[in-house]
Design an enzyme around this catalytic site. Structure first.
Site, PDB file in Angstrom:
ATOM      1  CB  CYS A  18      -2.456  31.419 -36.714  1.00  0.00           C
ATOM      2  SG  CYS A  18      -3.110  30.115 -37.756  1.00  0.00           S
ATOM      3  NE  ARG A  33      -3.896  35.643 -32.739  1.00  0.00           N
ATOM      4  CZ  ARG A  33      -4.422  36.852 -32.821  1.00  0.00           C
ATOM      5  NH1 ARG A  33      -4.637  37.546 -31.733  1.00  0.00           N
ATOM      6  NH2 ARG A  33      -4.723  37.374 -33.979  1.00  0.00           N
ATOM      7  CD1 TRP A  86      -8.799  27.294 -34.870  1.00  0.00           C
ATOM      8  CD2 TRP A  86      -9.033  28.186 -36.901  1.00  0.00           C
ATOM      9  NE1 TRP A  86     -10.106  27.084 -35.271  1.00  0.00           N
ATOM     10  CE2 TRP A  86     -10.273  27.628 -36.510  1.00  0.00           C
ATOM     11  CE3 TRP A  86      -8.948  28.810 -38.150  1.00  0.00           C
ATOM     12  CZ2 TRP A  86     -11.413  27.661 -37.314  1.00  0.00           C
ATOM     13  CZ3 TRP A  86     -10.082  28.840 -38.953  1.00  0.00           C
ATOM     14  CH2 TRP A  86     -11.295  28.281 -38.535  1.00  0.00           C
ATOM     15  CG  ASN A  88      -3.187  35.447 -37.737  1.00  0.00           C
ATOM     16  OD1 ASN A  88      -4.084  34.664 -38.034  1.00  0.00           O
ATOM     17  ND2 ASN A  88      -3.394  36.590 -37.105  1.00  0.00           N
ATOM     18  N   GLY A  89      -3.491  34.273 -40.984  1.00  0.00           N
ATOM     19  CA  GLY A  89      -4.338  34.844 -42.035  1.00  0.00           C
ATOM     20  C   GLY A  89      -4.515  33.859 -43.163  1.00  0.00           C
ATOM     21  CD  GLU A 134     -23.797  33.309 -25.292  1.00  0.00           C
ATOM     22  OE1 GLU A 134     -23.737  33.338 -26.527  1.00  0.00           O
ATOM     23  OE2 GLU A 134     -22.781  33.242 -24.577  1.00  0.00           O
ATOM     24  CE  LYS A 142     -20.428  30.498 -24.579  1.00  0.00           C
ATOM     25  NZ  LYS A 142     -20.582  31.880 -24.957  1.00  0.00           N
ATOM     26  CD  GLU A 160     -18.790  28.545 -27.702  1.00  0.00           C
ATOM     27  OE1 GLU A 160     -17.951  28.832 -28.551  1.00  0.00           O
ATOM     28  OE2 GLU A 160     -19.365  29.412 -27.021  1.00  0.00           O
ATOM     29  CG  HIS A 180     -44.680  28.834 -36.615  1.00  0.00           C
ATOM     30  ND1 HIS A 180     -45.910  28.951 -37.214  1.00  0.00           N
ATOM     31  CD2 HIS A 180     -44.727  29.654 -35.536  1.00  0.00           C
ATOM     32  CE1 HIS A 180     -46.656  29.814 -36.541  1.00  0.00           C
ATOM     33  NE2 HIS A 180     -45.958  30.250 -35.506  1.00  0.00           N
ATOM     34  CE  LYS A 212     -11.755  34.857 -25.169  1.00  0.00           C
ATOM     35  NZ  LYS A 212     -13.135  34.366 -25.247  1.00  0.00           N
TER      36      LYS A 212
HETATM   37  C1  F6R Z   1     -18.629  32.039 -28.295  1.00  0.00           C
HETATM   38  C2  F6R Z   1     -17.642  33.006 -28.690  1.00  0.00           C
HETATM   39  C3  F6R Z   1     -17.663  33.486 -30.086  1.00  0.00           C
HETATM   40  C4  F6R Z   1     -17.283  34.964 -30.155  1.00  0.00           C
HETATM   41  C5  F6R Z   1     -17.173  35.414 -31.617  1.00  0.00           C
HETATM   42  C6  F6R Z   1     -16.879  36.892 -31.733  1.00  0.00           C
HETATM   43  O1  F6R Z   1     -18.500  31.684 -26.957  1.00  0.00           O
HETATM   44  O2  F6R Z   1     -16.804  33.387 -27.918  1.00  0.00           O
HETATM   45  O3  F6R Z   1     -18.898  33.255 -30.697  1.00  0.00           O
HETATM   46  O4  F6R Z   1     -18.252  35.708 -29.482  1.00  0.00           O
HETATM   47  O5  F6R Z   1     -16.173  34.673 -32.255  1.00  0.00           O
HETATM   48  O6  F6R Z   1     -15.653  37.198 -31.153  1.00  0.00           O
HETATM   49  P1  F6R Z   1     -15.301  38.666 -30.738  1.00  0.00           P
HETATM   50  O7  F6R Z   1     -16.233  39.050 -29.642  1.00  0.00           O
HETATM   51  O8  F6R Z   1     -13.890  38.618 -30.302  1.00  0.00           O
HETATM   52  O9  F6R Z   1     -15.530  39.531 -31.945  1.00  0.00           O
END
Ligand code: F6R
Length: 605
Positions: A2, A27, A75, A99-100, A477, A481, A484, A500, A600
């Site tokens: 948020c 956010r 969010w 926020n929280g 990774e 990607k 998401e 396995h 984010k």
């Molecule tokens: C995936 C992604 C998330 C962040 C994770 C940590 O593409 O962006 O998995 O890597 O939420 O976020 P930070 O790096 O801001 O601690």
């Protein structure tokens, strides 16, 4: 998560609130809302479900007057993304954005219900407005009523309060979640981060944990957790660095992928001068007996790649954990060890809590962070900026490769400090690392190939990613990607682990992406690939030309990567991981820059 914003301004404030919310939309984007106090002291609000654009539309048809206002982009944590659950929450003379998570909200909610008040939403935040309104109904003024409420709250919060009849008052408070106060000329601002305030001011004060601020246009009076007046420095923030645009690309993510050669080059130039690594003097690995690497999501995978470097190049035993597990596992930590916390935002609640857990147990905490003004940057003993620039796409791309670049520099420094690399060895590895930006530039050419494969991948229900050694976390990774961005189920596995269990998933409908340059482990991975193809699995081999020649027989498709980069090749292989997910998402029509359910900056547990 948020985003919150508050402005005591000298003009109509709702356009400014929306502009700031645009900068905070990373956010969360489940709903948005604003509340203002107009010239007659009337407190009103507008809210809309979904992206900010829906709120902007609403404000065109139903404008909101007033020079004082608060705003929110959500969010969802408690309650679905509905208008009733959207912030600001307004009860009686009080409006609140948050926020929280208020952890004891059920208890507080029962209390206000017992007092005869009826909640109108499912949120934890509304109880804050209700409780404050109740205190005001008992004769307390707004400041005292807010203080009484704040004293009752458990959990993490950044809060802003606005009051009916009070066009020159805003109260802000933080515990856990970040909050910045901006000072203008006869105007005051609060926001979840300084970037949101960048269009209005570059003079920023960061509230500390437990602080609350009583704000008027004349300034902010700040009080600490004990309620005592507190002096918090006003810092000049570089607003020049906060320009946000797509630069002609269709999506922020496409721009951010393409920026990697440049930003990674800048990051390396910052830390490497000729054959010398330039890091703060305190970075000396000679007496370090163990390293702990902690992060979440993509940042965790950056730490995962780096573990291979720290162990193989520098010979330092490494522990690695996701922050949400680390913080509650109570891991014993050696007093001679160092703990590194990797984070783009520097605000991720779990990573920050993990740092706080470790800081009095280890010799040194190091934050590897992109946002230099963030809590992790401030709280770590040493903060090393990753210098990726602002990353707007919610899925991390350039922040990941820049994290890898900084971690690679640290691993080389460690190897040199500990005598595992002499000067010549260091120079050779630095040359490999310095070659990465140029190779990344060549690697961007896989975009076309990835686009052509996107139709195939977008039909799949499940996709597996395989890698070995330092390419195993790259496979993880890649799977993250794809999940998401395109909402396709994907998993990353260590190539040798497939037989396995996961091999039971293989049939002709399951694409298997194999990440394998022609290195010492290549033949082993080719064997695992053969096992997949023998079961009609459709393999996409991502390798260099030699690898594709040697192992590409029978694969569904291959993508050729540039050769070079030595131990640091995993950085290059991030690019096809990003483009496969990006083009598949575009093919499926999902929201690339703001995928569903994500945000984010993850400031809740
Ligand atoms: C995936 C992604 C998330 C962040 C994770 C940590 O593409 O962006 O998995 O890597 O939420 O976020 P930070 O790096 O801001 O601690």
């Amino acid at each position: 998560m948020c985003g919150i914003i508050g402005i005591l301004g000298n003009h109509e404030v709702s356009p400014q609130l929306v502009e700031a919310l645009k900068r905070l939309e990373y956010r969360g984007y489940d709903s948005a809302g604003v509340a203002t106090v107009d010239a007659d002291g009337k407190l009103s609000r507008r809210r809309a479900v979904g992206k900010l654009v829906n709120l902007s539309d609403r404000l065109v048809h139903e404008p909101l007057a007033g020079h004082a206002g608060i705003g929110h982009t959500r969010w969802a944590t408690h309650g679905a993304a509905t208008e009733a659950n959207a912030h600001p929450h307004k009860r009686g003379p009080v409006a609140v954005v948050h926020n929280g998570i208020i952890e004891n909200f059920r208890e507080l909610r029962d209390e206000v219900i017992a007092l005869g008040m009826t909640p109108e939403s499912e949120t934890d935040t509304e109880t804050v407005a209700l409780l404050t309104a109740w205190h005001m109904s008992q004769g307390l003024g707004p400041v005292q009523a807010a203080r009484e409420t704040l004293a009752r709250l458990h959990g993490a919060f950044a809060l802003a309060f606005l009051f009916e009849g009070e066009g020159n008052l805003m109260i802000a408070a933080r515990k856990g979640s970040p909050l910045a106060v901006g000072t203008g000329d006869g105007e005051m601002f609060i926001g979840s981060d300084a970037v949101a305030l960048a269009p209005f001011t570059d003079r920023i004060t960061y509230l500390e944990d437990g602080d609350h601020a009583v704000i008027t246009r004349a300034g902010a009076e700040i009080f600490d957790a004990e309620g005592l007046p507190a002096n918090r420095e006003i810092q000049q923030i570089d607003v020049g660095a906060t320009r946000i645009d797509k630069g002609g690309f269709r999506h922020f993510m496409a721009k951010e992928i393409a920026e990697q050669p440049v930003v990674l080059g800048d990051a390396l130039n910052h830390y490497i001068k000729g054959d010398r690594i330039v890091l703060p003097d305190a970075i000396d690995f000679r007496d370090v007996d163990r390293l702990t690497l902690v992060g979440c999501g993509t940042a965790f995978y950056a730490g995962y790649v780096a573990r291979y470097w720290f162990e193989t190049l520098a010979g330092i035993p490494c522990d690695l954990d996701v922050a949400s597990e680390f913080r509650y596992r109570e891991p014993p930590l050696s007093p001679k060890s160092w703990a590194m916390f990797v984070s783009q935002s520097g605000e991720t609640a779990d990573t920050l809590a993990a740092l706080h857990y470790a800081r009095d147990k280890v010799a040194k905490t190091v934050g590897v962070v992109n946002v230099g003004t963030s809590a992790i940057a401030r709280d770590a003993d040493i903060a090393l900026p990753t210098l990726a620039g602002i990353e707007v796409g919610v899925a991390s791309s350039k922040a990941f490769t820049c994290q890898l670049a900084v971690l690679a520099v640290l691993a080389l420094k460690a190897a040199h400090d500990r005598g595992r690399l002499d000067d010549a060895g260091l120079a050779a590895h630095l040359a490999d690392l310095r070659a990465i930006p140029g190779l990344l530039n060549q690697a961007l050419a896989v975009s076309d190939g990835c686009r052509k494969l996107a139709g195939w991948l977008s039909e799949a229900q499940d996709v597996l990613y395989l890698g070995r050694g330092s390419f195993y976390p790259v496979a993880l990774e890649g799977a993250l990607k794809l999940k998401e961005l395109s909402y396709i189920h994907a998993e990353g596995y260590a190539s040798g682990e497939l037989k396995h269990g996961p091999i039971a998933l293989i049939d002709r409908n399951v694409p298997v992406v194999v990440v394998a340059p022609r290195d010492a482990l290549f033949e082993k991975t080719v064997s695992n690939m053969q096992e997949v193809m023998a079961r009609h699995g459709q393999v996409l081999l991502i390798s260099d030309v030699e690898g594709i020649e040697a192992g590409g027989d029978g694969v569904h498709a291959s993508l050729a990567m540039p050769q070079g980069g030595g131990s640091f090749q995993p950085i290059l292989y991030a690019v096809p991981m990003q483009y496969l997910a990006y083009h598949t998402a575009v093919a499926k029509g999902t929201d690339v820059d703001q995928p569903r359910n994500l945000a984010k900056s993850v400031t809740v547990e």
